[in-house]
Design a protein around this motif. Sequence first.
Motif: not given
Length: 131
Positions: A96-99, A112-119
């Motif tokens: 998951a990237l923020v661009v 993806h593992d980190e992104a799953a719990d991220h807002i």
Amino acid sequence: MSSGIQTNSLHQLPHPGSPQVQSKPAASGTVASFKDVLSEKLHESAPLMLSKHAEKRLHDRDVSITDQEWEKIAEKAKEAKTKGVNDALVLTDNAALVVSTQNDTVITAMNHDEAADHIFTNINGTIVVKE
């Protein structure tokens, strides 16, 4: 006695070997600066850049993105920009990237593992890229 020198306005010539860049009127009706025109031309063809933060995150988390995915991400980020998206969440098969479409820069990255719990906040568009 006249020195024979005329005091007309001077015009700077383009640098040899570079394409001639013509200024175009900016939105306010003034002539765009060379810096603005150059920046615009560079961003038209430039690939996405990685911020130092995003580069470190990708490296530290062992996230790999293929050249084909980078091309798709850059293409879709450019398309999102034309639709008014300033900051996009890009989801790939494993990241998951923020661009920032305004700066053509990946701001941050995670697996993806980190992104799953991220807002994700301050995002006004989402791009899904499948390999």
